[in-house]
Design an enzyme around this catalytic site. Structure first.
Site, PDB file in Angstrom:
ATOM      1  N   SER A 413      53.119 -43.045   6.414  1.00  0.00           N
ATOM      2  CA  SER A 413      52.798 -41.925   5.525  1.00  0.00           C
ATOM      3  C   SER A 413      53.751 -40.772   5.739  1.00  0.00           C
ATOM      4  O   SER A 413      54.020 -40.009   4.820  1.00  0.00           O
ATOM      5  CB  SER A 413      51.393 -41.397   5.821  1.00  0.00           C
ATOM      6  N   ASN A 484      50.637 -37.636  -1.514  1.00  0.00           N
ATOM      7  CA  ASN A 484      50.269 -36.724  -0.435  1.00  0.00           C
ATOM      8  C   ASN A 484      50.954 -35.371  -0.598  1.00  0.00           C
ATOM      9  O   ASN A 484      50.406 -34.338  -0.221  1.00  0.00           O
ATOM     10  CB  ASN A 484      50.608 -37.331   0.923  1.00  0.00           C
TER      11      ASN A 484
END
Ligand code: NAI
Length: 638
Positions: A413, A484
């Site tokens: 991520s 994100n």
């Protein structure tokens, strides 16, 4: 005729085969419908012993109305004319003197099912692709070609409304069990079974008395229950169609032509237009995974190797096995894999239901502590701890064993692919395949391309994502990628509002009223306050962490997983107080940073264009689909 073929059999049966010219799937375009009415004209003159309607496409029966024609419904009256076309034609089909049968193999959706419902018999072919449903509600409209009339008569009103209000589909066996299909047979006997049933003179299965009452004098009972169910999920100001479906069924027996004002209101609503847009965006994402004309880029994975059986790796492996791939799952010990295998089993039970299929899926998921699968896999996904050193060591160990054509992917991520790939002899082969948590629920997967990455690998990664029925979104390597990166400033704004004295409940209510599936504070609690803090440090451009977040993390209140965050989660659900009144303009203020960041990421080339940014934000965060996406909303095209 261009789209239909008529075969006259010696026994007097006529078989009408729909094989829409120039398309791989059947849809009910104006032309297709016109030709069907010509077929009925012809058969009126010389009635056959029976009529079988079937598809000439391998892909399935009929996928629905021709969605391309929906965008032409821009002027008043056109929507009504479209509804009338199908309603009248299918009423005519339902009233013919000879027996009729729809032979349903593969998808049979929307208008396709409405056509099948207008036949006297519906025979479902039991194979993997067969599914039946009325998913119009997902496009913000209603099944106006007789579905709202005939489905309740066939399966009872509660089951019918459930199908029409959720858009979910049934496979052949469930369709038979519910009474939607008269029978369900394997492909090898379908021809014979169709002819037998057609000529059987067997009456339709009658609805039980209670169901007939609920579909008649007691309609209000079912309608009120359905309205309550819908209200839990969709507000009428955002999604008017499900409420209209209930009203049209209750007040007009499903005849939308009896309520022209409702038809116009729904078809011309911004929601219907935006949901149609979202449908097209979804098709565009799927397109990234489709083989191009260049055959060399075709890629099909058979075997996936996943390293790291934690929250993500375990669920990615389970999902791939569910989707039919052979999966080897590697972790440091069997004990570490046990929770992942348990979750996988629960997923298979929930999704597959039949013991044999559950067993087969579980057999496809192979624990592999030694990592032998690496050498055989078409795709290797790394999902170990978020540490550059650990990932480097792993890459060094596995690279020599990889098949030359294998895709090597990281699920990271927050780490830069450019930093991770320095450990590789062939750095250009590393791509990001970034899944979201929870894997089984989230439709989007970001496919991350670092500078200088091998384009064949990126295309193969997209094809793999599509193969497992997720939506691939190509993004460039940048902190937080798209999803994100846009969530971080939005969640930050929400927590700043809490710092300013607005209660978490009020902040969440503001965004629920805006149309988000979950409030941002509850979202922080769900992802974990420690994760939100770390992501904020990386993605907030050096901004100080919100006080409300820092204090809770210091106290060890990490959200849902620790039982307490902004909310008390001891019961498994967030315990919320009443939200009180929401200050004017709060939602707009909170959503602005998300929209600004989306626009910036398009300008920076992280995502190719505004439509793809909207697609990514809708499918990656659940951003209110009825708005058409953040950038569409900003452009004022609601
Ligand atoms: P986790 O901590 O739940 O699982 C990591 C697993 O990797 C552990 O079971 C550990 O035993 C195993 N492992 C560590 N080193 C290993 C090695 N050398 N060989 C084999 N197994 C090894 O971590 P989580 O949350 O699943 O994250 C994994 C990756 O996915 C990270 O890169 C993270 O950034 C990414 N990610 C996490 C998301 C999340 O919501 N947790 C969402 C999207 C991506």
């Amino acid at each position: 005729m261009k789209h239909w073929q008529l075969n006259n059999e010696a026994n007097g049966i006529v078989v009408a085969v729909l094989d829409r010219a120039g398309e791989s799937t059947n849809a009910l375009s104006t032309e297709v419908m016109l030709e069907l009415s010509q077929i009925l004209d012809q058969l009126d003159k010389t009635p056959p012993a029976g009529l079988i309607i079937r598809s000439g496409k391998a892909a399935g029966f009929i996928a629905g109305a021709d969605i391309g024609e929906f965008s032409q419904l821009d002027t008043p009256g056109k929507g009504l004319a479209l509804v009338a076309r199908g309603w009248d034609l299918f009423n005519r089909l339902a009233a013919v003197s000879y027996p009729t049968l729809a032979l349903v193999r593969g998808h049979c959706l929307g208008g396709g099912l409405e056509l099948a419902l207008a036949c006297r018999y519906l025979l479902a072919v039991d194979e993997a692709g067969t599914k039946m449903g009325l998913p119009e509600v997902m496009l913000g409209i209603f099944p106006g070609w007789g579905g709202m009339l005939r489905l309740p008569q066939r399966v009872g009103p509660a089951a019918a409304l459930d199908l029409m209000l959720t858009g979910k589909t049934l496979d052949a066996k469930r369709a038979r069990n519910m009474g939607l299909a008269d029978d369900c047979v394997p492909p090898r006997v379908m021809e014979m079974a169709a002819r037998q049933l057609l000529l059987s003179q067997q009456p339709r299965r009658a609805l039980p008395l209670v169901q007939r009452l609920l579909n008649g004098p007691l309609k209000a009972v079912v309608a009120n229950g359905a309205r309550k169910q819908v209200a839990k999920k969709a507000r009428p100001e955002h999604y008017p169609a499900p409420y209209a479906i209930i009203d049209l069924w209750q007040q007009h027996d499903g005849n939308a032509l009896a309520a022209p004002e409702v038809v116009e209101r729904i078809i011309q609503s911004p929601t219907a237009k935006n949901l149609l847009r979202v449908f097209h965006l979804q098709e565009r994402l799927k397109g990234f995974g489709k083989p191009s004309d260049d055959k060399a880029s075709d890629f099909t994975a058979r075997h996936v190797h996943v390293i790291g059986a934690g929250v993500m790796g375990g669920d990615i492996a389970a999902w791939c096995a569910l989707r039919g791939l052979t999966v080897t799952l590697q972790d440091q010990s069997l004990e570490r894999m046990a929770p992942a295998l348990k979750r996988a089993h629960a997923l298979f039970v929930k999704r597959l239901r039949e013991p044999l299929k559950i067993r087969a899926a579980f057999d496809r998921l192979i624990p592999d502590v030694a990592g032998d699968g690496v050498a055989h896999a078409d795709v290797v996904i790394e999902a170990i701890f978020e540490s550059v050193e650990a990932k480097h060591a792993l890459f060094r160990a596995i690279e020599p064993k990889l098949k030359p054509t294998a895709v090597l992917a990281s699920n990271t991520s927050s780490l830069r692919l450019e930093d991770l790939r320095t450990a590789l002899a062939r750095p250009e082969r590393l791509v990001g395949i970034h899944f979201f948590n929870p894997v089984a629920m989230m439709p989007l997967v970001e496919v991350v391309e670092a500078e200088g990455a091998d384009p064949t690998m990126v295309r193969a990664a997209c094809a793999f994502v599509k193969q497992i029925d997720k939506l691939p979104l190509p993004v460039k390597s940048a902190p937080g990628f798209l999803v994100n990166a846009v969530l971080a400033p939005y969640m930050l704004a929400a927590m700043r509002a809490v710092d300013d004295g607005i209660s978490p409940e009020t902040v969440d209510e503001a965004m629920l009223a805006f149309g988000m599936p979950m409030g941002p504070i509850e979202l922080v609690d769900t992802v974990g306050l420690d994760i939100a803090l770390a992501a904020g440090q990386q993605l907030a451009g050096g901004a100080e962490a919100p006080r409300c977040l820092q204090q809770r993390v210091d106290r060890g209140q990490l959200g849902k997983k620790s039982g307490q965050g902004f909310y008390d989660w001891s019961s498994g659900q967030a315990k919320k107080a009443a939200p009180g009144s929401v200050p004017a303009g709060l939602a707009e203020k909170l959503v602005k940073p998300l929209v600004d960041r989306s626009s910036q990421l398009v300008a920076d080339g992280v995502v190719a264009d505004a439509d793809l940014a909207d697609a990514g934000v809708i499918f990656g965060t659940g951003f209110a689909p009825f708005t058409g996406g953040p950038l569409h909303l900003r452009a004022g095209r609601r």
